[in-house]
Write a protein that holds these residues in place. Structure first.
Motif, PDB file in Angstrom:
ATOM      1  N   ILE A 109       0.831  -1.207   0.000  1.00 27.84           N
ATOM      2  CA  ILE A 109       0.000   0.000   0.000  1.00 27.84           C
ATOM      3  C   ILE A 109       0.863   1.254   0.000  1.00 27.84           C
TER       4      ILE A 109
ATOM      5  N   ASN B 163       2.735   1.607  -3.430  1.00 32.43           N
ATOM      6  CA  ASN B 163       1.915   1.775  -4.630  1.00 32.43           C
ATOM      7  C   ASN B 163       0.788   2.785  -4.440  1.00 32.43           C
ATOM      8  N   TRP B 164      -0.146   2.482  -3.567  1.00 30.52           N
ATOM      9  CA  TRP B 164      -1.277   3.387  -3.378  1.00 30.52           C
ATOM     10  C   TRP B 164      -0.802   4.761  -2.924  1.00 30.52           C
TER      11      TRP B 164
ATOM     12  N   ASP C  73      -1.195   8.495  -4.249  1.00 34.83           N
ATOM     13  CA  ASP C  73      -1.920   9.441  -3.392  1.00 34.83           C
ATOM     14  C   ASP C  73      -1.100  10.708  -3.143  1.00 34.83           C
TER      15      ASP C  73
ATOM     16  N   TYR D   6      -3.945  11.224   3.294  1.00 35.67           N
ATOM     17  CA  TYR D   6      -4.174   9.776   3.310  1.00 35.67           C
ATOM     18  C   TYR D   6      -3.469   9.201   4.523  1.00 35.67           C
TER      19      TYR D   6
ATOM     20  N   ARG E   7      -2.922   6.956 -12.072  1.00 36.17           N
ATOM     21  CA  ARG E   7      -2.836   5.492 -12.026  1.00 36.17           C
ATOM     22  C   ARG E   7      -2.189   4.938 -13.301  1.00 36.17           C
TER      23      ARG E   7
ATOM     24  N   THR F  66       3.371  -0.624 -11.070  1.00 37.37           N
ATOM     25  CA  THR F  66       3.211  -1.376  -9.832  1.00 37.37           C
ATOM     26  C   THR F  66       4.553  -1.862  -9.310  1.00 37.37           C
TER      27      THR F  66
END
Length: 143
Positions: A52, A55-56, A60, A72, A112, A117
């Motif tokens: 997370i 990547n996320w 973010d 976040y 995105r 990834t």
């Protein structure tokens, strides 16, 4: 005036002004929080958390810099491995529609698409865990 640093004598004023940091822009208030709950595969909680972040949160960070998100955060369930969920991700939005705002969706889709990834220990989200739900929260006035 004793607290001010002396200006470098060799830089012309236009270059000096261009190099000066911009005044910080006040952060927009968070009007909506989207919370996503995740369940890790057995023994994969730590790897899922690293996934997370790598990547996320990489995406973010860009969304915050573009003012799509206000912030976040990652939470870990303190209840242990038998809990219904292991990790929660909260993303704040400066608009009441949150991610449902079509402009936010379009701009985040571009973020995105540009992201590559980063596997953790050779594994991706499908190997490390799964999203088990999400919910929308609104901060209460006066709290």
């Amino acid at each position: 005036m004793g607290d001010l640093m002396p200006l470098p004598a060799l830089l012309p004023l236009p270059l000096l002004l261009a190099a000066a940091p911009a005044a910080p822009v006040p952060a927009a208030p968070t009007l909506v929080i989207e919370r996503t709950l995740l369940k890790a595969a057995p023994g994969k909680r730590e790897a899922l958390a690293r996934f997370i972040v790598a990547n996320w949160f990489a995406m973010d960070r860009i969304a915050v810099s573009q003012r799509l998100f206000t912030g976040y955060r990652l939470y870990e369930n303190a209840a242990g491995a038998d809990a219904a969920w292991d990790l929660a991700v909260e993303v704040g939005y400066p608009n009441p529609a949150g991610y449902d705002d079509s402009a936010v969706q379009a701009r985040f889709a571009a973020i995105r698409a540009a992201h590559r990834t980063v596997p953790i220990d050779g594994q991706v989200l499908a190997d490390l865990g799964r999203i088990i739900g999400s919910e929308r929260l609104r901060p209460r006035e006066g709290s």
